[in-house]
Design a protein around this motif. Structure first.
Motif, short mmCIF file in Angstrom:
data_model
loop_
_atom_site.label_atom_id
_atom_site.label_comp_id
_atom_site.label_asym_id
_atom_site.label_seq_id
_atom_site.Cartn_x
_atom_site.Cartn_y
_atom_site.Cartn_z
N GLU A 15 0.82 -1.20 0.00
CA GLU A 15 0.00 0.00 0.00
C GLU A 15 0.86 1.26 0.00
N ILE A 18 2.42 1.94 -3.33
CA ILE A 18 1.54 2.59 -4.31
C ILE A 18 1.62 4.11 -4.16
N GLY A 342 -2.09 6.94 2.44
CA GLY A 342 -2.28 5.53 2.12
C GLY A 342 -2.84 5.40 0.72
N ALA A 343 -3.21 4.18 0.34
CA ALA A 343 -3.79 3.95 -0.97
C ALA A 343 -5.25 3.54 -0.80
N SER A 344 -6.05 3.83 -1.84
CA SER A 344 -7.47 3.47 -1.77
C SER A 344 -7.65 1.96 -1.68
N ARG A 345 -6.67 1.19 -2.17
CA ARG A 345 -6.63 -0.26 -1.95
C ARG A 345 -5.18 -0.70 -2.13
N PRO A 346 -4.80 -1.86 -1.56
CA PRO A 346 -3.38 -2.24 -1.59
C PRO A 346 -2.97 -3.04 -2.83
N GLY A 398 -8.62 -6.60 -0.87
CA GLY A 398 -8.96 -5.22 -1.19
C GLY A 398 -9.44 -5.04 -2.62
N PRO A 434 -5.64 2.11 -8.02
CA PRO A 434 -5.65 2.59 -6.63
C PRO A 434 -5.10 4.01 -6.59
#
Lengths: 439, 439
Positions: A15, A18, A342-346, A398, A434
């Motif tokens: 994550e 990203i 962070g990322a919207s999804r990993p 995710g 992401p």
């Protein structure tokens, strides 16, 4: 095999990586929009070329083949910045480059120092420089901070990284001022003034008096100079008001005024004259830059640089340059580490294609291929469990969508399920890749 | 400062670097379309973790601080592949990863060996692996070569890099076969068979007889096995026809047949069973892969890999994995070096904004800013020379368009000049970014 974390060698989980990918893409894009091309140089330089600059050799990682004789000197060292390698690259390829040569370079560098806040033993830098052959016009001294501020502003607008303010000074200005005061070793003064932010003006004054045996009036003048800060050219009169005179001071004031005046028109309030900026041991010869990020002042400058009269030289030419380096690790490691970014999804995956049975895996593969051919990242479920278990697998990874062989796709975040064709279905644009999210 | 080229450390000029950038973007994109996420690991591993695998320690670059005691052992080494670091990363982060964990990793690696064709001391690899916790289904043994072939096919279609054919075999198949022949040290046989392409079957036969004191009939059987090659599952009957039997051979035949059968349906002719594939010293335990590029067979395999029963293990779990590594430097250094691949221009810049006089530089900056805000890379002329000289500067840099303050833009390749507005003019799509060209 035992797992071993090494202090000073930051690594990201997928994550965090990203976030780093998006930031590096953004930096590259901004540099390219300004006409800077990418280069990469080898990680290893000859020990010789790494150790010729003052005290930095203390921190070099030496490299030799494991089966070289134990007493043989190390042939190579890992580069500790991207300036030394860039200078070598320019000399090596001077006949094949068009000057002024505009390059950016995003790579890791290594320093064998004790890790501390904002300092790592392996770290990523993004450098942008312009170098001339024989000469380099003064206007590049404002172009380079503008490129860097543009890059940092994009990170602020697109990813919520804190806004940056750059401070600028000029070595000729300070050296001329110190010489005008009759001080014999301007470099020594500069290195003490460089400690201002760390130890404060009283302590610096003490050092100037004790270490350099400076008359109190001169020490006061040095501190008064260092206290001058202005977003416009008013600093010129302030310096004049101290009453020190020297031709080099005049040149420095003129150069700095040019930079600040242009910046005031193009990025008001973001490139500010701050005459305390010294850049300690670095061998700049004119304009110098440091940059702070709001709320992250404690980690130190996140982008520094300056002008060199001679980045490099060969028999025929000298190569003056000006550039800045963005401390990518210094910015990202704390922000990602404390979860601020962070990322919207990993995972890159948009769709998990469910598998009814192992016999149906080939058909699932084909569905995934059709999605991918239209730019939609898809993976096939690793097993043919019940749908509920496959959905939980997607959830754990995710992955936002699950595709069923009956020709339906489910958004597992909302539970909404609808008929879909692998040759035409598209996810909402926000789900395609992401993205970086703040928390 | 003297410029020094180091053999075995390839560096590209800006034009070659553009080719490399496009290739790396393409590989990343393909991997992500298949649901693999990026990670990066530190360049340095503890010497301990680098030297536990057979003979590879010969080639490790040892790293220590330049001021460490001369007789202190090196603490670190530069990673020589991306598998050892990946295994360490998986163990270190096992609690925070979702398994099967799908990752790609594009980084440099280093080996202190003598440089030769296709071998460098610093090189870029693109690895793609999937790793399970405790178990990993057999179908991933065909998924990973399909991902890799998809990535290589994109390089072929988009950039004209030669087409690739992957060869696949299985360690259980060969080990079972050798055991069925009554041979005590299957690994020793495998390492001799691995020399087939280099020294030919007669020389290998000689080595089998002399070094391993193998009966002639057994040596003949080994060579017959190694000669089997098929794009379909017909190899199973061919192996059976030799008349050797062993349970491990049965397992290997079955696993390999599964891989080849699926590949035959999805990428006919591009993933071929070739029972000579051995992967010498690498510690694979099942399926193994090697890949050749048409016309570039002499540089060796450009993508190799295989299945590990245990990529890593900790107190609780073992982590079986399967993956491949693409030798990016091995592919690109010769193609770029001999000029077979280049860029449509060596700079990202689309437009050089001409400057009438230094007083007009600010206005030129603003024109450039407006172009950049719409994604058009622009730089401002470094000097206010006559237009003819500024055009020649653009030409020397490879910049296709020059913008004049009167609101006109000139394509300097055709000489065509037309009125244009910096808020709406767009170049043809092909000029927006430099692209890869073949020659």
């Amino acid at each position: 095999m035992a797992a071993k974390k090494l202090s000073g060698f930051p690594e990201f989980l997928p994550e965090g990586r990203i976030v780093e990918q998006r930031v590096l893409e953004s930096l590259s894009r901004t540099f390219e929009l300004h006409g800077f091309g990418s280069i990469e140089t080898r990680a290893l330089e000859t020990m010789d070329s790494l150790t010729r600059k003052g005290e930095i050799d203390k921190e070099v990682y030496a490299v030799k083949r494991i089966h070289a004789p134990a007493d043989a000197p190390a042939e190579f060292g890992l580069h500790f910045d991207l300036t030394v390698p860039f200078a070598r690259y320019v000399l090596e390829n001077a006949g094949r480059l068009a000057f002024p040569f505009r390059r950016y370079q995003i790579q890791k560098a290594w320093r064998g120092e004790r890790p501390q806040d904002g300092r790592y033993r392996e770290f990523t830098q993004a450098d942008v420089d312009i170098v001339g052959q024989g000469e380099l016009a003064a206007h590049h001294d404002v172009e380079l901070p503008l490129v860097t501020l543009d890059a940092l502003e994009r990170l602020h607008v697109d990813f919520g990284i804190p806004p940056a303010t750059m401070e600028v000074s000029n070595r000729k200005l300070s050296e001329g001022f110190y010489r005008g005061l009759g001080l014999a070793d301007p470099m020594a003064v500069l290195q003490l003034v460089d400690k201002l932010d760390k130890i404060g003006p009283d302590a610096v004054r003490g050092l100037l008096l004790e270490e350099l045996a400076m008359p109190p009036a001169a020490a006061n003048a040095c501190l008064r100079l260092a206290s001058i800060r202005a977003a416009d050219t008013s600093f010129v009169d302030e310096v004049r008001g101290i009453g020190v005179e020297h031709p080099l001071l005049d040149t420095g004031l003129e150069e700095l005024a040019q930079v600040v005046q242009t910046a005031q028109q193009l990025v008001p309030g973001r490139l500010v004259a701050a005459l305390k900026i010294a850049r300690g041991l670095d061998y700049y010869t004119g304009t110098v830059y440091e940059t702070s990020m709001r709320g992250m002042e404690a980690i130190g400058s996140i982008s520094s640089g300056g002008r060199y009269d001679s980045l490099a030289s060969d028999q025929k030419n000298s190569y003056p340059g000006v550039g800045l380096s963005i401390g990518v690790s210094r910015i990202l490691v704390p922000l990602i580490g404390k979860g601020a970014l962070g990322a919207s999804r990993p995972v890159p995956t948009v769709v998990l294609v469910a598998v009814d049975s192992e016999d149906a895996r080939l058909a699932a593969n084909e569905t995934a291929t059709r999605l991918r051919s239209r730019g939609i990242a898809a993976e096939v479920s690793p097993n043919a469990d019940k749908y509920g278990k496959q959905i939980r697998y997607a959830d754990r990874r995710g992955i936002p969508y699950v595709w069923f062989s009956a020709g339906e796709v489910k958004d597992i975040r909302t539970g909404e399920q609808q008929p879909a064709d692998p040759d035409s279905w598209v996810p909402p644009a926000a789900d395609l890749r992401p993205s970086v999210v703040q928390s």
